[in-house]
Structure formats: C-alpha cells, structure tokens
Design a protein around this motif. Structure first.
Motif, PDB file in Angstrom:
ATOM      1  N   GLY A  60     -31.203  -0.046  -4.469  1.00  0.00           N
ATOM      2  CA  GLY A  60     -31.200  -1.013  -3.379  1.00  0.00           C
ATOM      3  C   GLY A  60     -31.128  -0.421  -1.991  1.00  0.00           C
ATOM      4  O   GLY A  60     -30.756  -1.115  -1.047  1.00  0.00           O
ATOM      5  N   ALA A  61     -31.494   0.843  -1.823  1.00  0.00           N
ATOM      6  CA  ALA A  61     -31.458   1.470  -0.497  1.00  0.00           C
ATOM      7  C   ALA A  61     -32.880   1.587   0.051  1.00  0.00           C
ATOM      8  O   ALA A  61     -33.851   1.599  -0.701  1.00  0.00           O
ATOM      9  CB  ALA A  61     -30.818   2.852  -0.584  1.00  0.00           C
ATOM     10  N   ASP A  62     -32.974   1.695   1.359  1.00  0.00           N
ATOM     11  CA  ASP A  62     -34.268   1.903   1.997  1.00  0.00           C
ATOM     12  C   ASP A  62     -34.783   3.292   1.665  1.00  0.00           C
ATOM     13  O   ASP A  62     -34.025   4.257   1.633  1.00  0.00           O
ATOM     14  CB  ASP A  62     -34.154   1.767   3.515  1.00  0.00           C
ATOM     15  N   SER A  63     -36.074   3.382   1.421  1.00  0.00           N
ATOM     16  CA  SER A  63     -36.705   4.671   1.158  1.00  0.00           C
ATOM     17  C   SER A  63     -37.530   5.058   2.378  1.00  0.00           C
ATOM     18  O   SER A  63     -38.653   4.616   2.551  1.00  0.00           O
ATOM     19  CB  SER A  63     -37.588   4.588  -0.090  1.00  0.00           C
ATOM     20  N   THR A  64     -36.935   5.855   3.230  1.00  0.00           N
ATOM     21  CA  THR A  64     -37.608   6.366   4.433  1.00  0.00           C
ATOM     22  C   THR A  64     -37.656   7.895   4.313  1.00  0.00           C
ATOM     23  O   THR A  64     -36.960   8.466   3.464  1.00  0.00           O
ATOM     24  CB  THR A  64     -36.832   5.982   5.708  1.00  0.00           C
ATOM     25  N   PRO A  65     -38.435   8.558   5.138  1.00  0.00           N
ATOM     26  CA  PRO A  65     -38.413  10.030   5.078  1.00  0.00           C
ATOM     27  C   PRO A  65     -36.999  10.598   5.264  1.00  0.00           C
ATOM     28  O   PRO A  65     -36.623  11.564   4.585  1.00  0.00           O
ATOM     29  CB  PRO A  65     -39.334  10.448   6.223  1.00  0.00           C
ATOM     30  N   GLU A  66     -36.219   9.983   6.121  1.00  0.00           N
ATOM     31  CA  GLU A  66     -34.848  10.464   6.357  1.00  0.00           C
ATOM     32  C   GLU A  66     -33.959  10.268   5.138  1.00  0.00           C
ATOM     33  O   GLU A  66     -33.214  11.180   4.752  1.00  0.00           O
ATOM     34  CB  GLU A  66     -34.233   9.749   7.571  1.00  0.00           C
ATOM     35  N   THR A  67     -34.014   9.082   4.546  1.00  0.00           N
ATOM     36  CA  THR A  67     -33.147   8.836   3.391  1.00  0.00           C
ATOM     37  C   THR A  67     -33.587   9.654   2.187  1.00  0.00           C
ATOM     38  O   THR A  67     -32.743  10.125   1.414  1.00  0.00           O
ATOM     39  CB  THR A  67     -33.084   7.337   3.024  1.00  0.00           C
ATOM     40  N   ARG A  68     -34.896   9.844   2.017  1.00  0.00           N
ATOM     41  CA  ARG A  68     -35.376  10.671   0.903  1.00  0.00           C
ATOM     42  C   ARG A  68     -34.929  12.122   1.084  1.00  0.00           C
ATOM     43  O   ARG A  68     -34.531  12.782   0.124  1.00  0.00           O
ATOM     44  CB  ARG A  68     -36.893  10.574   0.756  1.00  0.00           C
ATOM     45  N   GLN A  69     -34.989  12.621   2.329  1.00  0.00           N
ATOM     46  CA  GLN A  69     -34.540  13.987   2.599  1.00  0.00           C
ATOM     47  C   GLN A  69     -33.051  14.136   2.294  1.00  0.00           C
ATOM     48  O   GLN A  69     -32.629  15.073   1.624  1.00  0.00           O
ATOM     49  CB  GLN A  69     -34.813  14.368   4.059  1.00  0.00           C
ATOM     50  N   LEU A  70     -32.260  13.204   2.782  1.00  0.00           N
ATOM     51  CA  LEU A  70     -30.820  13.269   2.545  1.00  0.00           C
ATOM     52  C   LEU A  70     -30.502  13.135   1.062  1.00  0.00           C
ATOM     53  O   LEU A  70     -29.666  13.869   0.518  1.00  0.00           O
ATOM     54  CB  LEU A  70     -30.101  12.178   3.347  1.00  0.00           C
ATOM     55  N   PHE A  71     -31.188  12.232   0.395  1.00  0.00           N
ATOM     56  CA  PHE A  71     -30.961  12.022  -1.038  1.00  0.00           C
ATOM     57  C   PHE A  71     -31.344  13.269  -1.835  1.00  0.00           C
ATOM     58  O   PHE A  71     -30.657  13.656  -2.786  1.00  0.00           O
ATOM     59  CB  PHE A  71     -31.758  10.801  -1.503  1.00  0.00           C
ATOM     60  N   GLY A  72     -32.445  13.917  -1.442  1.00  0.00           N
ATOM     61  CA  GLY A  72     -32.852  15.162  -2.087  1.00  0.00           C
ATOM     62  C   GLY A  72     -31.840  16.270  -1.869  1.00  0.00           C
ATOM     63  O   GLY A  72     -31.562  17.066  -2.771  1.00  0.00           O
TER      64      GLY A  72
END
Length: 158
Positions: A60-72
């Motif tokens: 349920g989180a937004d998938s943006t380049p920033e969130t994907r980078q942080l999640f990775g």
C-alpha cells in the motif's frame, strides 16, 4: 583387493560424519527456527532490491523512484543482517553480540513499519510483516539470553 584398498572385516566401515542439519535442528530447535528466519530475511531482502516497486504497491505504499531506491537500500541491509545472523548461527559457538543486534534490528523494523502504518505510508497489511519482525525479535532475545547465560566457550583471558 588392491594395495590401495584397506582391508575390511566383511562389513562396511562406519563412515563418521559431522553432525548433520537434521541432528543440529533437533538438538536446538530455536536455533534452527532462527536460521530459517535468517534465510527468509536474506531472500526477501534480495527480492526487495530489484522488485521494490511491486512490493511497495502490495503493502500500500507509493512506488516512486525515491521510494524504490530507499526500499532497495533497506533490502540490501536485510541481506547483510540476515546473512550475518545465519553465519553466526551456523558457527559452532554463535556470537551473542550478533544475535543481540539482529534482534534489535528486527524490533526496530517492527517499530518503523508500525509507525508507517499509523502515518498512512503503508496499508494495514504491512502489519503482518511488522508482527513477524516483532516475533523474530522476541525469539532472538530469548536465544541471546540463553547464549549470554552459557559459560564462555572461547578462552580470551580478561
């Protein structure tokens, strides 16, 4: 029989093995469960790195380049901490410090995900992950207490 073959007394020689995985797991089930959790941590962290976008959407989180980078990045640290925990659990004498810090990491992950749900960053389904981390943190604490109560196995004189 050749000169290179040892003589036997009619029966097969007994092959000595180091303790196997099954024997090890039966002897210390908590340690075995923690080793399985460490493997799960490594695998899920490794999946987070290249597939962060779909996983973020799943929780349920937004998938943006920033969130994907942080999640990775978080996934990479999961691989490192899970691998370190697995490594110490597979040693003859696990490091109490590694077990302690792994438990603190799991407890911190519980808090971080819980706060994320409270703040609307993650959907409530993410609480399943959070409570798994909390349960793991508790198990690691129990195991750490057991390791800390055991007499010292190595001989560094103090």
């Amino acid at each position: 029989m050749t000169a290179h073959q040892p003589a036997h007394s009619g029966r097969h020689p007994r092959k000595t093995h180091p303790p196997g995985t099954v024997a090890w797991a039966v002897a210390d089930p908590l340690r075995a469960v923690l080793a399985v959790i460490a493997v799960i941590t490594v695998l899920t962290g490794a999946v987070q790195v290249p597939f962060g976008g779909p996983i973020l959407q799943l929780i349920g989180a937004d998938s943006t380049p920033e969130t994907r980078q942080l999640f990775g990045t978080v996934g990479m640290f999961m691989v490192v901490v899970g691998g370190l925990l697995l490594h110490t659990l597979l040693n003859a004498f696990p490091s109490p410090e590694v077990v302690l810090w792994s438990g603190l990491q799991k407890t911190g992950a519980f808090g971080a995900v819980g706060i994320g749900v409270l703040n609307g960053v993650f959907a409530p389904i993410a609480l399943m992950v959070a409570f798994f981390d909390l349960a793991t943190g508790i198990l690691l604490y129990v195991y750490w207490r057991r390791l800390s109560a055991a007499p010292a196995n190595s001989g560094l004189a103090g």
